[in-house]
Design a protein around this motif. Structure first.
Motif, short mmCIF file in Angstrom:
data_model
loop_
_atom_site.label_atom_id
_atom_site.label_comp_id
_atom_site.label_asym_id
_atom_site.label_seq_id
_atom_site.Cartn_x
_atom_site.Cartn_y
_atom_site.Cartn_z
N LEU A 1 -16.00 11.62 -5.56
CA LEU A 1 -14.73 11.63 -4.81
C LEU A 1 -14.01 12.97 -4.92
N GLU B 1 -7.57 7.11 -0.05
CA GLU B 1 -8.03 5.79 0.40
C GLU B 1 -9.46 5.49 -0.04
N LEU B 2 -10.30 6.51 -0.11
CA LEU B 2 -11.66 6.26 -0.62
C LEU B 2 -11.58 5.83 -2.08
N ASP C 1 -7.19 10.72 3.04
CA ASP C 1 -8.52 10.13 3.15
C ASP C 1 -9.18 10.01 1.79
N ARG C 2 -9.02 11.01 0.95
CA ARG C 2 -9.58 10.92 -0.40
C ARG C 2 -8.88 9.82 -1.20
N LEU D 1 -12.28 -6.69 -7.04
CA LEU D 1 -12.62 -7.91 -6.30
C LEU D 1 -13.97 -8.49 -6.70
N LYS E 1 -18.77 8.07 -9.85
CA LYS E 1 -18.12 7.88 -8.55
C LYS E 1 -16.92 8.80 -8.41
N VAL F 1 -9.01 4.30 -3.42
CA VAL F 1 -8.46 2.93 -3.39
C VAL F 1 -9.57 1.91 -3.10
N GLY F 2 -10.39 2.20 -2.09
CA GLY F 2 -11.47 1.28 -1.74
C GLY F 2 -12.43 1.06 -2.90
N PHE F 3 -12.73 2.14 -3.61
CA PHE F 3 -13.59 2.06 -4.80
C PHE F 3 -12.97 1.12 -5.84
N TRP G 1 -10.66 -1.28 -5.30
CA TRP G 1 -10.62 -2.64 -4.77
C TRP G 1 -11.99 -3.31 -4.90
N LEU G 2 -13.04 -2.58 -4.56
CA LEU G 2 -14.38 -3.16 -4.67
C LEU G 2 -14.63 -3.61 -6.11
N MET H 1 0.81 -1.21 0.00
CA MET H 1 0.00 0.00 0.00
C MET H 1 0.85 1.27 0.00
#
Lengths: 193, 193
Positions: B191, B162-163, B159-160, B173, B187, B165-167, B169-170, B132
């Protein structure tokens, strides 16, 4: 050693509540013991004293059986808040969700389902077409109410919901679910802009 | 059958560029063939004709060897845009990243690392403390430049990031990386608010 349970008779397409309860209890126990990778319909059938065909008729694969159990436990552990503020609702729900993932075997098992979905088409399909729509229905209500109040646009409900889901997945998959996670409230603020 | 490569001599802590190149080539080949789960330092050593201790001295585990290779391929495939707009930068970078994940074996292998991190502490630590920070350094520059332009607050950069990144990854995956994914630009708009 516990006595081996009596074999329960299948009664065709209609579910026997007793068998269903026995299967779910056995599945819950097995998941807590072995995690998702060690979970199988075969072993659930053995422990529940039920026939494999019966279980497969109700849940076509182990992913769907897991999802049914996870759903009941999650809904029982996490009330959907309705404080009148999306930010406050999300903070409460996310904290409860992270606690549920930390403290209940369900968190580890959920991570196991995501892991399995990376190599198994069956698990991926269950995750995508069963788990996500079913499991997102409850948290989605927080976003729908925010749109009804005019706090967010109605056509942003699902995109915001998914950004919030991605944020949670990133945290659970990197094992950062601390109660004191400093970025939690900051990230939720950003998601509510 | 190809001839077995000559065994390369270890030269202690100093890296031999020839051995390093042979190890990386063997690792790249093995990852493309077998994915992350079938990847091992032992097999890389055999294919490269290098000693296991040599490889372990350079990369203490298979996660770190994978991360080194993935990093080079990703940086080569994805330029960091600098259009003067965070929204436009993220759109370009995200489209390139999804294409990279779709078309290169790296996407499948990256999913394998996340999967393995759900049961292996070594893989989790590598993902969290090595992958990461190293892999987010490039995309982070887009957010830093946006803060320098005054488009976002400086204390929101991570924080932005990581949001975002999460988007991603979702989507990776759940295998939703289509070029035409309709929610992608919506999206990203959210962001950038």
């Amino acid at each position: 050693m516990e006595p081996k349970p009596k074999r329960r008779a299948s009664i065709g397409a209609r579910r026997s509540p007793e068998t269903e309860a026995a299967v779910k209890a056995a599945a819950r126990e097995l998941l807590a013991e072995k995690g998702y990778a060690g979970f199988s319909i075969e072993e659930v059938a053995r422990r529940a004293g039920a026939g494999k065909p019966t279980i497969y008729r109700w849940w076509p694969n182990k992913a769907e059986l897991f999802i049914a159990i996870y759903g009941v436990e999650k809904d029982a552990a996490i009330p959907v808040p309705d404080t009148g503020s999306l930010r406050e609702d999300l903070l409460r729900y996310t904290r409860d969700l992270w606690r549920f993932w930390r403290e209940d075997a369900a968190g580890r098992v959920f991570r196991g389902l995501i892991a399995e979905a990376q190599t198994s088409e069956t698990a991926l399909a269950a995750l995508r077409f069963k788990f996500m729509p079913e499991r997102l229905a409850s948290p989605r209500r927080m976003f729908v109410r925010a749109a009804e109040r005019g706090d967010i646009a109605a056509d942003e409900i699902d995109d915001r919901l998914e950004l919030w889901v991605g944020f949670n997945w990133l945290h659970v998959l990197t094992d950062r679910l601390s109660e004191e996670e400093p970025s939690l409230s900051r990230k939720i603020n950003l998601l509510c802009r």
